[in-house]
Design an enzyme around this catalytic site. Sequence first.
Site, short mmCIF file in Angstrom:
data_model
loop_
_atom_site.label_atom_id
_atom_site.label_comp_id
_atom_site.label_asym_id
_atom_site.label_seq_id
_atom_site.Cartn_x
_atom_site.Cartn_y
_atom_site.Cartn_z
N THR A 119 0.79 -1.24 0.12
CA THR A 119 -0.07 0.04 0.08
C THR A 119 0.83 1.18 0.16
O THR A 119 1.84 1.41 0.55
CB THR A 119 -1.07 -0.20 1.22
OG1 THR A 119 -1.90 -1.05 0.99
CG2 THR A 119 -1.36 1.45 1.47
N ASP A 150 -9.51 0.20 4.97
CA ASP A 150 -9.18 1.44 5.66
C ASP A 150 -8.72 2.48 4.78
O ASP A 150 -8.86 3.69 5.20
CB ASP A 150 -8.27 1.18 6.99
CG ASP A 150 -7.03 0.49 6.30
OD1 ASP A 150 -6.94 -0.22 5.56
OD2 ASP A 150 -5.92 0.72 6.82
N THR A 170 -0.96 1.16 6.80
CA THR A 170 -1.16 0.18 6.15
C THR A 170 -1.01 -1.14 7.09
O THR A 170 -0.60 -0.93 8.13
CB THR A 170 0.33 0.08 5.23
OG1 THR A 170 0.14 -1.19 4.40
CG2 THR A 170 1.61 -0.04 5.78
N1 ASP Z 1 -5.00 -1.46 4.60
C1 ASP Z 1 -5.08 -2.15 3.21
C2 ASP Z 1 -6.49 -2.63 3.28
O1 ASP Z 1 -6.62 -3.28 4.11
C3 ASP Z 1 -3.97 -3.08 3.01
C4 ASP Z 1 -2.61 -2.59 3.40
O2 ASP Z 1 -2.50 -1.53 3.47
O3 ASP Z 1 -1.72 -3.73 3.12
O4 ASP Z 1 -7.07 -2.63 2.52
#
Ligand code: ASP
Length: 253
Positions: A119, A150, A170
Site C-alpha cells: 500500500t 481502511d 498500512t
Molecule cells: N490497509 C489495506 C487494506 O486493508 C491493505 C494494506 O495496507 O496492506 O485494504
Amino acid sequence: MENSPLFNAGKGAVFTHDGKNEQDATIVDGATGMAGAVAGVKHIANPIDLARLVMEKSSHVLLIGDGAEVFAVTEGMRLVDEKYFHTDRRWNQLQKALAKEREAGEHAVRLSEDDRHGTVGAVALDKSGNLAAATSSGGMTNKKFGRVGDSALVGAGTWADNDTCAVSTTGHGEYFMRGVVAYDVGALMAYKGMSLEEAAAAVIHNRLTLREGTGGLIAIDRQGNFTMPFNTEGMYRGHLLKGGQPVVKIFRD
Ligand code: ASP
C-alpha cells in the site's frame, strides 16, 4: 508509486476473489480539514488523483465504484481498461490464496503480509506549516463481496490536522477500521497531550497489537518530527528532509 508494478496501488494492485482489481484511496488536507476518498474503483490508473478531485471538485467526501468513475469522467479523467492493472505477480498471489482457501476452508486462512504488501501512503509538512496525508491501496488479495478497506476511510487509514499530525496507515484494514487508527494518533496528541512518537507507538504497539491487528503507519507533526512504527517484520518506508538525501528502509532500524 501508483504507476509502479511494485506497489499494491494503481498498476500493481492485488486481485479480488473474482479476479478484479478494486482500489481505495483517501487524501486529507490538515490546513482546511477537507478530505476526498474513493472506494472500489476499477478503471482509474491513479486513484489518489480521483480522491483529490472528490475533495476539490465535489461537495462529497467518499464516492464508490461506478458512481466514482462517472464523476471521474465528468472531471475529464480517462478511464483505463481493467487489463492495465494485471501483473503476473499479483495474479499468482491470488491463485495461491485461492488454493490455500480450498484446502483449509475460508475461515482457517489467515492472510499473510504477502497478500497485501505495498500500500502507498504519504504524509507531508510544507514550508508554511501545513500538514497533509494520502493513502492509495488495492486492498487485500482475495477480498470479497465489494470489501472496502481502511485506505478509503477518512480517520481509519488517513488523517491530517494542522493542530496535531498527518498519518497514513498500512496493514490488515479491518483492524484499522475498528480502531479508527489514523485519527486515534491525532486524538491522543490533542486530548492527552502526547508527543507524536508516544501517540503513534501507543496506537500500534498497544491498542492495535492487543487486538491482534498487524501493520504500521507513517506520521509527521507540525514541527517536522516523524515516526513510522509497525508491528510486522518489516514495512517499506522512506523519508526526505529539506536539503537531505532520501532514506529508504524495510526492516527495523
Ligand atoms: N490497509 C489495506 C487494506 O486493508 C491493505 C494494506 O495496507 O496492506 O485494504
